[in-house]
Design a protein around this motif. Structure first.
Motif, PDB file in Angstrom:
ATOM      1  N   TYR A   1     -78.199  50.399 -47.167  1.00  0.00           N
ATOM      2  CA  TYR A   1     -77.302  51.448 -47.641  1.00  0.00           C
ATOM      3  C   TYR A   1     -77.301  51.661 -49.148  1.00  0.00           C
ATOM      4  O   TYR A   1     -76.862  52.697 -49.617  1.00  0.00           O
ATOM      5  CB  TYR A   1     -75.865  51.140 -47.192  1.00  0.00           C
TER       6      TYR A   1
ATOM      7  N   TYR B   1     -79.700  49.007 -58.683  1.00  0.00           N
ATOM      8  CA  TYR B   1     -80.692  49.136 -59.749  1.00  0.00           C
ATOM      9  C   TYR B   1     -80.495  48.115 -60.870  1.00  0.00           C
ATOM     10  O   TYR B   1     -81.470  47.668 -61.468  1.00  0.00           O
ATOM     11  CB  TYR B   1     -80.641  50.549 -60.337  1.00  0.00           C
TER      12      TYR B   1
ATOM     13  N   TRP C   1     -84.749  45.431 -39.115  1.00  0.00           N
ATOM     14  CA  TRP C   1     -84.569  45.773 -40.527  1.00  0.00           C
ATOM     15  C   TRP C   1     -83.186  45.309 -40.954  1.00  0.00           C
ATOM     16  O   TRP C   1     -82.180  45.682 -40.350  1.00  0.00           O
ATOM     17  CB  TRP C   1     -84.758  47.272 -40.774  1.00  0.00           C
TER      18      TRP C   1
ATOM     19  N   ASP D   1     -80.978  43.065 -44.449  1.00  0.00           N
ATOM     20  CA  ASP D   1     -81.050  42.208 -45.644  1.00  0.00           C
ATOM     21  C   ASP D   1     -80.458  40.832 -45.348  1.00  0.00           C
ATOM     22  O   ASP D   1     -80.288  40.015 -46.242  1.00  0.00           O
ATOM     23  CB  ASP D   1     -80.344  42.864 -46.833  1.00  0.00           C
TER      24      ASP D   1
ATOM     25  N   GLU E   1     -74.783  44.469 -40.550  1.00  0.00           N
ATOM     26  CA  GLU E   1     -74.343  44.548 -39.161  1.00  0.00           C
ATOM     27  C   GLU E   1     -75.319  43.864 -38.199  1.00  0.00           C
ATOM     28  O   GLU E   1     -74.894  43.296 -37.185  1.00  0.00           O
ATOM     29  CB  GLU E   1     -74.095  46.005 -38.751  1.00  0.00           C
TER      30      GLU E   1
ATOM     31  N   VAL F   1     -87.238  43.875 -44.941  1.00  0.00           N
ATOM     32  CA  VAL F   1     -86.587  44.794 -45.876  1.00  0.00           C
ATOM     33  C   VAL F   1     -86.493  46.186 -45.227  1.00  0.00           C
ATOM     34  O   VAL F   1     -87.508  46.717 -44.771  1.00  0.00           O
ATOM     35  CB  VAL F   1     -87.441  44.923 -47.162  1.00  0.00           C
ATOM     36  N   PRO F   2     -85.301  46.769 -45.154  1.00  0.00           N
ATOM     37  CA  PRO F   2     -85.145  48.047 -44.442  1.00  0.00           C
ATOM     38  C   PRO F   2     -86.140  49.118 -44.875  1.00  0.00           C
ATOM     39  O   PRO F   2     -86.725  49.793 -44.035  1.00  0.00           O
ATOM     40  CB  PRO F   2     -83.702  48.450 -44.776  1.00  0.00           C
TER      41      PRO F   2
ATOM     42  N   ASP G   1     -89.089  48.947 -45.959  1.00  0.00           N
ATOM     43  CA  ASP G   1     -90.500  48.701 -45.626  1.00  0.00           C
ATOM     44  C   ASP G   1     -90.683  48.255 -44.184  1.00  0.00           C
ATOM     45  O   ASP G   1     -91.744  47.740 -43.824  1.00  0.00           O
ATOM     46  CB  ASP G   1     -91.075  47.647 -46.584  1.00  0.00           C
TER      47      ASP G   1
ATOM     48  N   LYS H   1     -86.619  51.453 -35.369  1.00  0.00           N
ATOM     49  CA  LYS H   1     -85.904  52.200 -36.411  1.00  0.00           C
ATOM     50  C   LYS H   1     -86.140  53.698 -36.285  1.00  0.00           C
ATOM     51  O   LYS H   1     -85.263  54.502 -36.539  1.00  0.00           O
ATOM     52  CB  LYS H   1     -86.344  51.713 -37.790  1.00  0.00           C
TER      53      LYS H   1
ATOM     54  N   VAL I   1     -85.730  60.646 -55.150  1.00  0.00           N
ATOM     55  CA  VAL I   1     -86.209  59.976 -56.367  1.00  0.00           C
ATOM     56  C   VAL I   1     -85.256  58.857 -56.779  1.00  0.00           C
ATOM     57  O   VAL I   1     -85.691  57.766 -57.154  1.00  0.00           O
ATOM     58  CB  VAL I   1     -86.385  61.006 -57.505  1.00  0.00           C
ATOM     59  N   THR I   2     -83.963  59.118 -56.693  1.00  0.00           N
ATOM     60  CA  THR I   2     -83.001  58.090 -57.115  1.00  0.00           C
ATOM     61  C   THR I   2     -82.660  57.130 -55.975  1.00  0.00           C
ATOM     62  O   THR I   2     -81.856  56.231 -56.144  1.00  0.00           O
ATOM     63  CB  THR I   2     -81.682  58.729 -57.613  1.00  0.00           C
ATOM     64  N   LYS I   3     -83.325  57.323 -54.814  1.00  0.00           N
ATOM     65  CA  LYS I   3     -83.095  56.486 -53.635  1.00  0.00           C
ATOM     66  C   LYS I   3     -81.602  56.370 -53.335  1.00  0.00           C
ATOM     67  O   LYS I   3     -81.075  55.280 -53.083  1.00  0.00           O
ATOM     68  CB  LYS I   3     -83.697  55.098 -53.831  1.00  0.00           C
TER      69      LYS I   3
ATOM     70  N   HIS J   1     -78.630  56.632 -51.110  1.00  0.00           N
ATOM     71  CA  HIS J   1     -78.352  56.633 -49.672  1.00  0.00           C
ATOM     72  C   HIS J   1     -77.191  57.577 -49.383  1.00  0.00           C
ATOM     73  O   HIS J   1     -76.300  57.742 -50.215  1.00  0.00           O
ATOM     74  CB  HIS J   1     -78.000  55.210 -49.234  1.00  0.00           C
TER      75      HIS J   1
ATOM     76  N   SER K   1     -74.700  57.168 -47.613  1.00  0.00           N
ATOM     77  CA  SER K   1     -73.397  56.487 -47.645  1.00  0.00           C
ATOM     78  C   SER K   1     -72.848  56.450 -49.072  1.00  0.00           C
ATOM     79  O   SER K   1     -71.651  56.633 -49.282  1.00  0.00           O
ATOM     80  CB  SER K   1     -73.520  55.070 -47.086  1.00  0.00           C
ATOM     81  N   GLN K   2     -73.757  56.261 -50.040  1.00  0.00           N
ATOM     82  CA  GLN K   2     -73.326  56.247 -51.439  1.00  0.00           C
ATOM     83  C   GLN K   2     -72.729  57.604 -51.822  1.00  0.00           C
ATOM     84  O   GLN K   2     -71.743  57.667 -52.555  1.00  0.00           O
ATOM     85  CB  GLN K   2     -74.524  55.998 -52.352  1.00  0.00           C
TER      86      GLN K   2
ATOM     87  N   THR L   1     -70.890  52.017 -40.935  1.00  0.00           N
ATOM     88  CA  THR L   1     -71.306  51.987 -42.333  1.00  0.00           C
ATOM     89  C   THR L   1     -70.092  52.062 -43.250  1.00  0.00           C
ATOM     90  O   THR L   1     -69.995  51.356 -44.248  1.00  0.00           O
ATOM     91  CB  THR L   1     -72.247  53.191 -42.614  1.00  0.00           C
TER      92      THR L   1
ATOM     93  N   LEU M   1     -66.897  49.190 -51.731  1.00  0.00           N
ATOM     94  CA  LEU M   1     -67.794  50.191 -52.315  1.00  0.00           C
ATOM     95  C   LEU M   1     -67.171  51.587 -52.317  1.00  0.00           C
ATOM     96  O   LEU M   1     -67.688  52.495 -52.938  1.00  0.00           O
ATOM     97  CB  LEU M   1     -69.120  50.249 -51.519  1.00  0.00           C
TER      98      LEU M   1
END
Lengths: 272, 432
Positions: free
Chosen positions: A232, A236, B41, B43, B47, B70-71, B73, B94, B253-255, B257, B259-260, B279, B288
């Motif tokens: 999620y 950085y 996948w 970390d 969950e 790693v999710p 990859d 996935k 580009v800024t990856k 997600h 949820s963010q 999530t 968060l």
């Protein structure tokens, strides 16, 4: 100084400035982001430091001493083995006369054009059949040979006069002795070049490590950086802190060997 | 002395090169407990790790040996592991449409015989049959349902005095045009606070088309592309051009997600799948989410232009690896995940399980406190899966390429459909 030369100098300086800017900005971002929190990293205009800046990102790198040690270990063995295989290969391709030599060298060079993604599956099957999946030895074995390094050293060896080697042979020296005692001492500059190229490559190598390693304790530095890429969130700050640390060994190596590096590039006729 | 230290370091480094080469070990069991190598996948602190822990805590004679990848990859590593013949017992899927090539390449074990020998009650998940079967064989068991929803932050809507999607659903006005209109009303147009978010996946750019049943390529290889594709792309472009939705390229580009985007209030409305309440629960537990509470979290239907509402999506599921030496044990794990017991664990984490009973509803209500939201979350509506054929994975790649081209103005409205159809034909011609 004529006005034409002046203009040329000004243009050169502008190009150098632009190039330096393009190269240095990402490093600036890495260094400043390493001390910022996630929100401040994306604030524009980017500030050198903010009121929230601190060492908190570095404090999250508790696993990184292990990753760094793993990277040092893998990089060291890969680099040393590559120097050995590349220099002996280059010697065989440049100083020994044998049937099909140039054809085999051409084929060897062509293998450089095959992307790793194409060969990864057969390579993986071999590694798995050796029982080396999830070991550092897997990474080292698949990296034992360097086509580019062999090519680079071969180009250098070709500049060493054959008469020197002939004299040694007449005196009764066998090929290993000539290679080790005569050719290698003359090749320090190009060996330093290959060393830096190999070191930099393996220090940053991600894909093979991703495929061949599973256990967290075996992770190398680039793979370790994915600890901060969760499903999620991408964190950085700690990634930048880890990137900053990862730059240091390469810089130390480059600075300490740059004299050889530049000589080696010149001597082997490689430009750019 | 220095020489001895150097020698010691060199020898210890050499020895450690051989360490930990045991992951590809053959089937083993210790003390009557069979260990199942399960790839997923994760970390290791999310969950899936909790789901696996819940299974292991039961103290059964089967234990999951988690293999976390790693999710980001997961796809490339899993592909290599499968093709390279790694010893593996089970794995999570996935990208659901990848199950087709994986099945046809012999990596997935059909489960029909295992279900019969273990007396598994398939009726529990039979409603998902179309999503977990290939050529009449059941190839997966789901541990989550598969539906897309509109999620929004009611506090943000209240602050702006804009009608909520739930109100519009209830009036029968929650159409795609209305979605654009509401997104525009909710946006601050300052590139910081947008009205809504469509994520970067190819599938997220074709919700209206998928909802209308456009299959891109049918199972028989015929092309099924019409103007609803153009409409889908136009919706995204309108929102991006008006600064009402984060740009796809920026998110990539800024990856960032999705949820963010939702957590930070960057967009108060999000169209995504049934896993999102889980999530959000994760987001609250990790602190968060700022500025609003779980009480403000709302769920309702997707926008829909048809009078007969349907959602889109496919369940999340796992497979037994065809070359596993412990297929029975691997199946026991999957069967538990796709059972009322597994459903309760999923529900506790905020996910929509593949089957919903009273106990599950009770548990879900703690994660979705708004009663109306819970009703929409668990309502029984038709669900159309996205491009669910053996061509699906390639179709999604082409969608991703073309939506970027379209957003960047590299392809016009009139060029889009013919060019896209040509790409679909190439996929058909090059897929076995």
């Amino acid at each position: 100084m004529t006005s034409r030369i002046k203009i040329s100098n000004i243009l050169s300086n502008i190009i150098i400035l632009i190039t330096s800017f393009v190269v240095l900005v990402p490093i600036f971002i890495i260094v400043t982001a390493a001390f910022k929190n996630e929100v401040d990293i994306f604030e524009r205009p980017a500030a050198l430091f903010t009121e929230n800046s601190g060492l908190f990102n570095f404090q999250q790198l508790e696993m990184f001493p292990r990753y760094i040690w793993n990277s040092i270990k893998v990089t060291f063995f890969c680099t040393v083995i590559q120097l050995g295989t590349a220099s002996t290969g280059a010697y065989a391709f440049s100083k020994l006369k044998w049937k099909g030599r140039d054809t085999i060298f051409l084929l060897y060079l062509m293998s450089m054009m095959i992307p790793i993604q194409v060969i990864i599956i057969p390579q993986f099957m071999i590694i798995r059949s050796f029982g080396l999946y999830d070991t550092h030895l897997a990474l080292i074995m698949v990296a034992s040979f360097t086509v580019f390094g062999t090519f680079l050293i071969k180009q250098f060896f070709m500049t060493i006069p054959d008469s020197l080697l002939e004299s040694a042979r007449l005196d009764g020296a066998h090929e290993w002795l000539i290679y080790w005692k005569i050719v290698m001492p003359l090749a320090k500059t190009v060996l330093a070049t290959v060393l830096i190229f190999s070191f930099r490559w393996f220090w940053n190598e991600f894909f093979s490590a991703l495929i061949y390693l599973t256990s967290p304790e075996l992770k190398t530095l680039p793979l370790g950086m994915t600890d901060f890429v969760t499903e999620y969130m991408v964190y950085y700050g700690p990634q930048m802190a880890a990137a900053m640390i990862s730059i240091i060994p390469v810089m130390i190596l480059f600075i300490s060997l740059q004299r050889f590096f530049i000589q080696g590039i010149t001597a082997s006729g490689i430009k750019g | 002395m220095k020489k001895w230290v150097a020698l010691f370091l060199a020898v210890s480094a050499c020895l450690s090169l051989f360490a930990n080469g045991k992951s590809d070990a053959p089937a083993s069991s210790a003390g009557g407990v069979t260990s199942v190598d399960f790839y997923v996948w994760s970390d290791g602190n999310d969950e899936y790790s909790r789901f696996f822990d819940s299974f292991n805590e039961q103290g059964l004679n089967v234990k999951i040996n988690p293999k976390y990848i790693v999710p980001a990859d997961y796809g490339s590593k899993l592909t290599t592991l499968l093709a390279g013949g790694i010893s593996m017992d089970a794995y999570m899927q996935k990208s659901q449409t990848d199950m087709f090539p994986q099945y046809y390449n012999g990596y997935i074990e059909p489960l029909n015989d295992l279900m019969a020998s273990h007396n598994y009650d398939y009726n529990q998940v039979k409603s998902w049959d179309a999503s977990i079967s290939i050529d009449g064989k059941v190839v997966a068991l789901p541990h989550r349902g598969g539906k897309y929803y509109t999620y929004y932050n009611a506090k943000a809507f209240e602050a702006k005095g804009v009608p909520t999607p739930t109100e519009l659903v209830q009036k029968g006005e929650w159409t795609w045009d209305k979605y654009v209109e509401i997104s525009q009303l909710m946006s601050d147009n300052d590139e910081k606070t947008f009205g809504s978010c469509l994520y970067t996946w190819g599938s997220c750019s074709v919700y209206p088309a998928a909802q209308e049943g456009m299959n891109f390529i049918n199972a028989d290889g015929s092309i099924d592309v019409d103007n609803s594709l153009l409409k889908s792309f136009q919706i995204r472009k309108t929102l991006e051009d008006g600064l009402d939705s984060p740009r796809l390229v920026d998110l990539k580009v800024t990856k960032t997600h999705y949820s963010q985007v939702f957590y930070t209030g960057m967009a108060p409305m999000l169209l995504i799948g049934e896993w999102f309440p889980g999530t959000v629960q994760n987001g609250f537990s990790k602190d968060l989410i700022k500025g609003y509470t779980l009480e403000d979290f709302r769920i309702t239907r997707l926008p829909c232009d048809s009078a007969d509402y349907n959602s889109i999506g496919a369940p999340t599921f796992g497979h037994v690896h065809a070359k596993s030496k412990k297929k029975d044990a691997a199946f026991e794990v999957l069967a538990w995940m796709a059972s009322p017991a597994g459903a309760l664990v999923e529900a506790k984490m905020g996910f929509l399980p593949p089957m919903v009973d009273d106990k599950v509803m009770e548990v879900l209500s703690t994660n979705v406190p708004d009663k109306t939201s819970l009703e929409y979350f668990t309502e029984d509506v038709p669900v159309k899966p996205f491009f669910y054929t053996k061509y699906g994975s390639k179709v999604e790649q082409i969608i991703s390429q073309y939506v970027e081209k379209y957003l960047l103005g590299e392809i016009s409205d009139s060029e889009l459909i013919p060019a896209f159809k040509a790409e679909m034909q190439t996929i058909v011609d090059t897929t076995n």
